[in-house]
Design a protein around this motif. Sequence first.
Motif, mmCIF file in Angstrom:
data_model
loop_
_atom_site.group_PDB
_atom_site.id
_atom_site.type_symbol
_atom_site.label_atom_id
_atom_site.label_comp_id
_atom_site.label_asym_id
_atom_site.label_seq_id
_atom_site.Cartn_x
_atom_site.Cartn_y
_atom_site.Cartn_z
ATOM 1 N N ALA A 148 27.058 72.744 71.710
ATOM 2 C CA ALA A 148 28.511 72.839 71.658
ATOM 3 C C ALA A 148 28.927 73.902 70.653
ATOM 4 C CB ALA A 148 29.112 71.495 71.258
ATOM 5 N N MET A 149 30.021 74.592 70.958
ATOM 6 C CA MET A 149 30.685 75.468 69.992
ATOM 7 C C MET A 149 31.911 74.708 69.498
ATOM 8 S SD MET A 149 30.511 79.144 71.944
ATOM 9 C CE MET A 149 30.492 80.129 70.455
ATOM 10 N N THR A 150 32.017 74.525 68.203
ATOM 11 C CA THR A 150 33.147 73.786 67.638
ATOM 12 C C THR A 150 33.952 74.676 66.717
ATOM 13 O OG1 THR A 150 32.085 72.986 65.602
ATOM 14 C CG2 THR A 150 31.650 71.742 67.630
ATOM 15 N N ASP A 151 35.147 74.201 66.352
ATOM 16 C CA ASP A 151 35.898 74.862 65.290
ATOM 17 C C ASP A 151 35.121 74.702 63.988
ATOM 18 O OD1 ASP A 151 37.406 72.377 63.734
ATOM 19 O OD2 ASP A 151 36.988 71.982 65.841
ATOM 20 N N VAL A 152 35.495 75.453 62.955
ATOM 21 C CA VAL A 152 34.708 75.465 61.720
ATOM 22 C C VAL A 152 34.748 74.143 60.975
ATOM 23 C CG1 VAL A 152 34.860 77.958 61.396
ATOM 24 C CG2 VAL A 152 36.635 76.471 60.425
ATOM 25 N N GLU A 153 35.639 73.242 61.342
ATOM 26 C CA GLU A 153 35.667 71.923 60.730
ATOM 27 C C GLU A 153 34.974 70.876 61.596
ATOM 28 O OE1 GLU A 153 39.671 70.961 59.680
ATOM 29 O OE2 GLU A 153 39.630 72.243 57.914
ATOM 30 N N GLY A 154 34.453 71.285 62.740
ATOM 31 C CA GLY A 154 33.708 70.373 63.587
ATOM 32 C C GLY A 154 34.541 69.293 64.246
ATOM 33 N N LYS A 155 35.827 69.556 64.445
ATOM 34 C CA LYS A 155 36.722 68.534 65.001
ATOM 35 C C LYS A 155 36.684 68.485 66.525
ATOM 36 C CE LYS A 155 40.158 68.569 61.267
ATOM 37 N NZ LYS A 155 41.584 68.845 60.947
ATOM 38 N N GLU A 156 36.539 69.657 67.185
ATOM 39 C CA GLU A 156 36.609 69.712 68.639
ATOM 40 C C GLU A 156 35.541 70.649 69.193
ATOM 41 O OE1 GLU A 156 41.145 68.950 70.075
ATOM 42 O OE2 GLU A 156 40.693 70.960 69.355
ATOM 43 N N ILE A 157 35.075 70.347 70.404
ATOM 44 C CA ILE A 157 34.207 71.255 71.150
ATOM 45 C C ILE A 157 35.095 72.303 71.803
ATOM 46 C CG2 ILE A 157 32.630 71.477 73.114
ATOM 47 C CD1 ILE A 157 31.745 68.584 72.546
ATOM 48 N N LEU A 158 34.851 73.566 71.487
ATOM 49 C CA LEU A 158 35.678 74.652 72.013
ATOM 50 C C LEU A 158 34.893 75.605 72.899
ATOM 51 C CD1 LEU A 158 37.750 75.456 68.804
ATOM 52 C CD2 LEU A 158 38.338 73.925 70.703
ATOM 53 N N GLY A 159 33.629 75.283 73.153
ATOM 54 C CA GLY A 159 32.810 76.111 74.032
ATOM 55 C C GLY A 159 31.467 75.450 74.275
ATOM 56 N N LEU A 160 30.757 75.940 75.293
ATOM 57 C CA LEU A 160 29.437 75.424 75.645
ATOM 58 C C LEU A 160 28.481 76.591 75.821
ATOM 59 C CD1 LEU A 160 27.574 73.067 76.469
ATOM 60 C CD2 LEU A 160 28.402 73.358 78.822
ATOM 61 N N VAL A 161 27.478 76.672 74.957
ATOM 62 C CA VAL A 161 26.488 77.751 74.963
ATOM 63 C C VAL A 161 25.625 77.657 76.222
ATOM 64 C CG1 VAL A 161 24.426 78.627 73.792
ATOM 65 C CG2 VAL A 161 26.442 77.940 72.460
ATOM 66 N N ALA A 162 25.359 78.804 76.870
ATOM 67 C CA ALA A 162 24.527 78.760 78.075
ATOM 68 C C ALA A 162 23.663 79.999 78.274
ATOM 69 C CB ALA A 162 25.390 78.544 79.319
ATOM 70 N N TRP A 163 24.184 81.203 77.987
ATOM 71 C CA TRP A 163 23.482 82.419 78.367
ATOM 72 C C TRP A 163 23.439 83.424 77.215
ATOM 73 C CZ3 TRP A 163 28.005 80.859 81.012
ATOM 74 C CH2 TRP A 163 27.790 80.170 82.205
ATOM 75 N N MET A 164 22.729 84.519 77.501
ATOM 76 C CA MET A 164 22.786 85.686 76.633
ATOM 77 C C MET A 164 22.789 86.922 77.529
ATOM 78 S SD MET A 164 18.893 85.842 75.190
ATOM 79 C CE MET A 164 17.490 85.970 76.307
ATOM 80 N N THR A 165 23.323 88.025 77.028
ATOM 81 C CA THR A 165 23.300 89.265 77.790
ATOM 82 C C THR A 165 21.942 89.922 77.625
ATOM 83 O OG1 THR A 165 24.168 90.538 75.921
ATOM 84 C CG2 THR A 165 25.770 89.639 77.477
ATOM 85 N N GLY A 166 21.555 90.704 78.608
ATOM 86 C CA GLY A 166 20.304 91.436 78.505
ATOM 87 C C GLY A 166 20.476 92.697 77.685
#
Length: 259
Positions: free
Chosen positions: A170-188
């Motif tokens: 999960a990507m959260t805000d800097v205080e860890g209150k909410e999930i603001l994104g979901l990590v999945a890929w990287m660019t080549g």
Amino acid sequence: MIRNLIIMVLLLSCNLTLAQQIPDDRLQRVYEATVRVKCNGGIGTGTVFDEDDRYYYILTNDHVVDGGNYPVTIEYNKKHRKSGRLSAKVIGRKHTKGLTFDIAILRLSKLKVSDTLPVIPIGTDDPKLLLTCGCQAGAMPSVQQCLVVQRIDNLVKYSPTSLPGRSGSAMTDVEGKEILGLVAWMTGGENSVGVAMTGSSIRDWCYSVVNAVRTNNMVLVRELETKSIDGVVQLPTDTFLIPLAREEDSIPEFGDSDK
């Protein structure tokens, strides 16, 4: 090259003050909501985002659970103590080409959990500075700060990119209150950056899956436009994304049924 150097300097300055920015209890909440997800010889990461009287619901990637075709187990950490392997059931999968989604939702029976796990809800804000918490190489969860460098439709590019084992973080805000994104890929390429789905693009679907399974007793909600998640996914912008590799796990999977 200069842009990457600027990003590294900014991240270093941010990490030096991480302890002052985020209270220990909030970091601990993020750690304890983060779980290791193991499936078919690979390891990824998941995050508890919802619960009811009987179950915890965990957000991860579809490629972490290998398309939902194999038994899935999770492990969590509570007060620096690791749980045993607990079987979880895949109840939702979304993998599409056009809008580029790679989501799976797991259900974990509370009868199997001897502790109370924190829940981090999915939000819709879009700050530039975020945290990711993942189980790199199958280790205990660790927090990494990242900067958003570009937004494309339902995706954000961020730096530095995540490493194997952090797929599904999960990507959260800097205080860890909410999930603001979901990590999945990287660019080549040489200057690789991470790519994640935004919280606003996944929130409604994730909660609709939980509600459908909870109220209609559905077994599995699927929204798939491709049967294969291997190789390279192409965006409408001709940006090529590669699914983050799952960290290989040498321990066989033995999961009991979901209750």
